[in-house]
Design a protein around this motif. Structure first.
Motif, PDB file in Angstrom:
ATOM      1  N   ASN A  97      -2.197  -0.237  16.435  1.00  0.00           N
ATOM      2  CA  ASN A  97      -0.788  -0.231  16.017  1.00  0.00           C
ATOM      3  C   ASN A  97      -0.555  -1.209  14.862  1.00  0.00           C
ATOM      4  O   ASN A  97       0.532  -1.740  14.713  1.00  0.00           O
ATOM      5  N   ARG A  98      -1.565  -1.431  14.029  1.00  0.00           N
ATOM      6  CA  ARG A  98      -1.456  -2.388  12.926  1.00  0.00           C
ATOM      7  C   ARG A  98      -0.903  -1.779  11.642  1.00  0.00           C
ATOM      8  O   ARG A  98      -0.696  -2.472  10.663  1.00  0.00           O
ATOM      9  N   VAL A  99      -0.635  -0.467  11.620  1.00  0.00           N
ATOM     10  CA  VAL A  99      -0.115   0.211  10.430  1.00  0.00           C
ATOM     11  C   VAL A  99       1.387   0.388  10.567  1.00  0.00           C
ATOM     12  O   VAL A  99       1.879   0.922  11.568  1.00  0.00           O
ATOM     13  N   GLU A 100       2.124  -0.066   9.549  1.00  0.00           N
ATOM     14  CA  GLU A 100       3.584   0.094   9.538  1.00  0.00           C
ATOM     15  C   GLU A 100       4.004   0.701   8.206  1.00  0.00           C
ATOM     16  O   GLU A 100       3.708   0.149   7.140  1.00  0.00           O
ATOM     17  N   PHE A 101       4.677   1.850   8.244  1.00  0.00           N
ATOM     18  CA  PHE A 101       5.183   2.479   7.027  1.00  0.00           C
ATOM     19  C   PHE A 101       6.337   1.633   6.500  1.00  0.00           C
ATOM     20  O   PHE A 101       7.302   1.398   7.202  1.00  0.00           O
ATOM     21  N   THR A 102       6.216   1.127   5.276  1.00  0.00           N
ATOM     22  CA  THR A 102       7.243   0.249   4.702  1.00  0.00           C
ATOM     23  C   THR A 102       7.873   0.849   3.449  1.00  0.00           C
ATOM     24  O   THR A 102       8.662   0.198   2.790  1.00  0.00           O
ATOM     25  N   GLY A 103       7.507   2.090   3.143  1.00  0.00           N
ATOM     26  CA  GLY A 103       8.050   2.747   1.952  1.00  0.00           C
ATOM     27  C   GLY A 103       9.368   3.437   2.244  1.00  0.00           C
ATOM     28  O   GLY A 103       9.896   3.403   3.360  1.00  0.00           O
ATOM     29  N   ASN A 104       9.892   4.084   1.209  1.00  0.00           N
ATOM     30  CA  ASN A 104      11.112   4.871   1.308  1.00  0.00           C
ATOM     31  C   ASN A 104      10.937   6.061   0.360  1.00  0.00           C
ATOM     32  O   ASN A 104      11.125   5.912  -0.848  1.00  0.00           O
ATOM     33  N   PRO A 105      10.549   7.228   0.875  1.00  0.00           N
ATOM     34  CA  PRO A 105      10.273   8.369   0.002  1.00  0.00           C
ATOM     35  C   PRO A 105      11.431   8.742  -0.918  1.00  0.00           C
ATOM     36  O   PRO A 105      11.196   9.156  -2.052  1.00  0.00           O
ATOM     37  N   THR A 106      12.678   8.576  -0.478  1.00  0.00           N
ATOM     38  CA  THR A 106      13.803   8.928  -1.355  1.00  0.00           C
ATOM     39  C   THR A 106      13.909   7.995  -2.554  1.00  0.00           C
ATOM     40  O   THR A 106      14.563   8.308  -3.528  1.00  0.00           O
ATOM     41  N   LYS A 107      13.226   6.842  -2.476  1.00  0.00           N
ATOM     42  CA  LYS A 107      13.148   5.920  -3.619  1.00  0.00           C
ATOM     43  C   LYS A 107      11.753   5.974  -4.257  1.00  0.00           C
ATOM     44  O   LYS A 107      11.348   5.050  -4.943  1.00  0.00           O
ATOM     45  N   TYR A 108      11.020   7.042  -3.958  1.00  0.00           N
ATOM     46  CA  TYR A 108       9.700   7.306  -4.546  1.00  0.00           C
ATOM     47  C   TYR A 108       8.678   6.226  -4.200  1.00  0.00           C
ATOM     48  O   TYR A 108       7.785   5.929  -4.973  1.00  0.00           O
ATOM     49  N   ASP A 109       8.788   5.664  -3.016  1.00  0.00           N
ATOM     50  CA  ASP A 109       7.880   4.617  -2.532  1.00  0.00           C
ATOM     51  C   ASP A 109       7.306   5.078  -1.194  1.00  0.00           C
ATOM     52  O   ASP A 109       8.055   5.371  -0.265  1.00  0.00           O
ATOM     53  N   VAL A 110       5.967   5.152  -1.106  1.00  0.00           N
ATOM     54  CA  VAL A 110       5.316   5.606   0.118  1.00  0.00           C
ATOM     55  C   VAL A 110       4.297   4.565   0.602  1.00  0.00           C
ATOM     56  O   VAL A 110       3.260   4.897   1.148  1.00  0.00           O
ATOM     57  N   SER A 111       4.610   3.298   0.411  1.00  0.00           N
ATOM     58  CA  SER A 111       3.721   2.186   0.750  1.00  0.00           C
ATOM     59  C   SER A 111       3.659   1.969   2.269  1.00  0.00           C
ATOM     60  O   SER A 111       4.546   2.401   3.007  1.00  0.00           O
ATOM     61  N   PHE A 112       2.620   1.276   2.701  1.00  0.00           N
ATOM     62  CA  PHE A 112       2.531   0.860   4.098  1.00  0.00           C
ATOM     63  C   PHE A 112       1.952  -0.551   4.153  1.00  0.00           C
ATOM     64  O   PHE A 112       1.354  -1.035   3.192  1.00  0.00           O
ATOM     65  N   THR A 113       2.163  -1.211   5.287  1.00  0.00           N
ATOM     66  CA  THR A 113       1.625  -2.553   5.515  1.00  0.00           C
ATOM     67  C   THR A 113       0.579  -2.474   6.617  1.00  0.00           C
ATOM     68  O   THR A 113       0.811  -1.843   7.653  1.00  0.00           O
ATOM     69  N   LEU A 114      -0.556  -3.105   6.349  1.00  0.00           N
ATOM     70  CA  LEU A 114      -1.626  -3.209   7.340  1.00  0.00           C
ATOM     71  C   LEU A 114      -1.592  -4.635   7.879  1.00  0.00           C
ATOM     72  O   LEU A 114      -1.761  -5.593   7.124  1.00  0.00           O
ATOM     73  N   LYS A 115      -1.357  -4.776   9.177  1.00  0.00           N
ATOM     74  CA  LYS A 115      -1.240  -6.090   9.806  1.00  0.00           C
ATOM     75  C   LYS A 115      -2.591  -6.552  10.336  1.00  0.00           C
ATOM     76  O   LYS A 115      -3.434  -5.722  10.693  1.00  0.00           O
ATOM     77  N   ASN A 116      -2.763  -7.862  10.409  1.00  0.00           N
ATOM     78  CA  ASN A 116      -3.968  -8.464  10.975  1.00  0.00           C
ATOM     79  C   ASN A 116      -5.238  -7.807  10.420  1.00  0.00           C
ATOM     80  O   ASN A 116      -6.053  -7.251  11.145  1.00  0.00           O
ATOM     81  N   VAL A 117      -5.377  -7.872   9.088  1.00  0.00           N
ATOM     82  CA  VAL A 117      -6.495  -7.235   8.384  1.00  0.00           C
ATOM     83  C   VAL A 117      -7.827  -7.722   8.946  1.00  0.00           C
ATOM     84  O   VAL A 117      -8.022  -8.913   9.179  1.00  0.00           O
ATOM     85  N   GLN A 118      -8.738  -6.780   9.195  1.00  0.00           N
ATOM     86  CA  GLN A 118     -10.069  -7.057   9.728  1.00  0.00           C
ATOM     87  C   GLN A 118     -11.127  -6.717   8.683  1.00  0.00           C
ATOM     88  O   GLN A 118     -10.883  -5.911   7.789  1.00  0.00           O
ATOM     89  N   LEU A 119     -12.305  -7.308   8.805  1.00  0.00           N
ATOM     90  CA  LEU A 119     -13.403  -7.011   7.877  1.00  0.00           C
ATOM     91  C   LEU A 119     -13.702  -5.510   7.855  1.00  0.00           C
ATOM     92  O   LEU A 119     -14.019  -4.952   6.808  1.00  0.00           O
ATOM     93  N   GLU A 120     -13.572  -4.847   8.994  1.00  0.00           N
ATOM     94  CA  GLU A 120     -13.856  -3.415   9.101  1.00  0.00           C
ATOM     95  C   GLU A 120     -12.831  -2.558   8.366  1.00  0.00           C
ATOM     96  O   GLU A 120     -13.034  -1.352   8.202  1.00  0.00           O
ATOM     97  N   ASP A 121     -11.705  -3.142   7.931  1.00  0.00           N
ATOM     98  CA  ASP A 121     -10.672  -2.390   7.219  1.00  0.00           C
ATOM     99  C   ASP A 121     -11.034  -2.185   5.749  1.00  0.00           C
ATOM    100  O   ASP A 121     -10.369  -1.413   5.054  1.00  0.00           O
ATOM    101  N   GLU A 122     -12.062  -2.867   5.280  1.00  0.00           N
ATOM    102  CA  GLU A 122     -12.468  -2.731   3.885  1.00  0.00           C
ATOM    103  C   GLU A 122     -12.884  -1.284   3.628  1.00  0.00           C
ATOM    104  O   GLU A 122     -13.550  -0.660   4.453  1.00  0.00           O
ATOM    105  N   GLY A 123     -12.472  -0.748   2.492  1.00  0.00           N
ATOM    106  CA  GLY A 123     -12.797   0.634   2.135  1.00  0.00           C
ATOM    107  C   GLY A 123     -11.779   1.184   1.166  1.00  0.00           C
ATOM    108  O   GLY A 123     -11.027   0.443   0.534  1.00  0.00           O
ATOM    109  N   THR A 124     -11.737   2.507   1.056  1.00  0.00           N
ATOM    110  CA  THR A 124     -10.827   3.190   0.129  1.00  0.00           C
ATOM    111  C   THR A 124      -9.685   3.825   0.904  1.00  0.00           C
ATOM    112  O   THR A 124      -9.903   4.530   1.894  1.00  0.00           O
ATOM    113  N   TYR A 125      -8.467   3.587   0.438  1.00  0.00           N
ATOM    114  CA  TYR A 125      -7.257   4.162   1.013  1.00  0.00           C
ATOM    115  C   TYR A 125      -6.683   5.143  -0.002  1.00  0.00           C
ATOM    116  O   TYR A 125      -6.444   4.777  -1.154  1.00  0.00           O
TER     117      TYR A 125
END
Length: 193
Positions: A97-125
């Protein structure tokens, strides 16, 4: 036959021109933008920013978004966040449950926040956006690099990266460090530019 008979008629000329324009490929119409690389400190939270431009207003019934994770270049993509009329978090075991959508598509923003980043999270998104009536699906990729902490000789906590040193606010930053970040008082407060 009169010379005027050989000249193109205005109606025929306009019909030919409109046929030619209808066969021309449409412009991309949509551009998706994201930073190529983001560095995050192990254990911190990081915002993976993805925005887009479109000639059309976002309509939730037609708009779609996919965020995928790819551990390596030849690895398959894993879908973990999707928008189809509403945001749907796919709850991959990798992220919990470490992924939180923080964007707003109606404002053309589709960002997200990854909480408690781990070494295993390294890669391509990968951020994929489709906003009909745009015909092309837009795409942007972010390479996430996870930095680890180590101990410095004088008791400072150092990030393993050549140009950043994370120090408690009470400790002075060495003059030889191009950028010093105060970790205890507040994140991203630079002691030197």
């Amino acid at each position: 036959m009169s010379p005027e008979a050989w000249l193109p008629q205005p109606t025929l000329l306009l019909t030919g021109l409109s046929l030619l324009l209808s066969l021309a490929p449409a412009g991309l119409g949509m551009e998706v933008m994201a930073p190529a690389t983001i560095n995050a400190l192990n254990g911190s939270s990081v915002k993976l920013s993805c925005t887009f431009n479109s000639c059309y207003k976002v309509e939730n019934k037609q708009f779609s978004l996919n965020w995928t994770y790819q551990e390596c270049r030849n690895c398959s993509e894993e879908l973990f966040l999707q928008f189809r009329m509403k945001i749907m978090n796919k709850q991959l075991d990798r992220f919990g449950n470490r992924v939180e959508f923080t964007g707003n598509p109606t404002k053309y923003d589709v960002s997200f926040t990854l909480k408690n980043v781990q070494l295993e999270d390294e890669g391509t998104y990968n951020c994929y956006v489709l906003n009909p009536p745009d015909r092309q699906r837009g795409h942007a990729s972010i390479s996430l690099k996870v930095l680890t902490q180590g101990k410095w000789q004088s008791g400072l906590s150092a990030v393993v990266h050549p140009w950043v040193l994370v120090a408690p606010c009470s400790a002075p930053c060495p003059a030889s460090t191009p950028r010093c970040v105060c970790r205890v008082c507040s994140p991203a407060v630079g002691a030197s530019p």
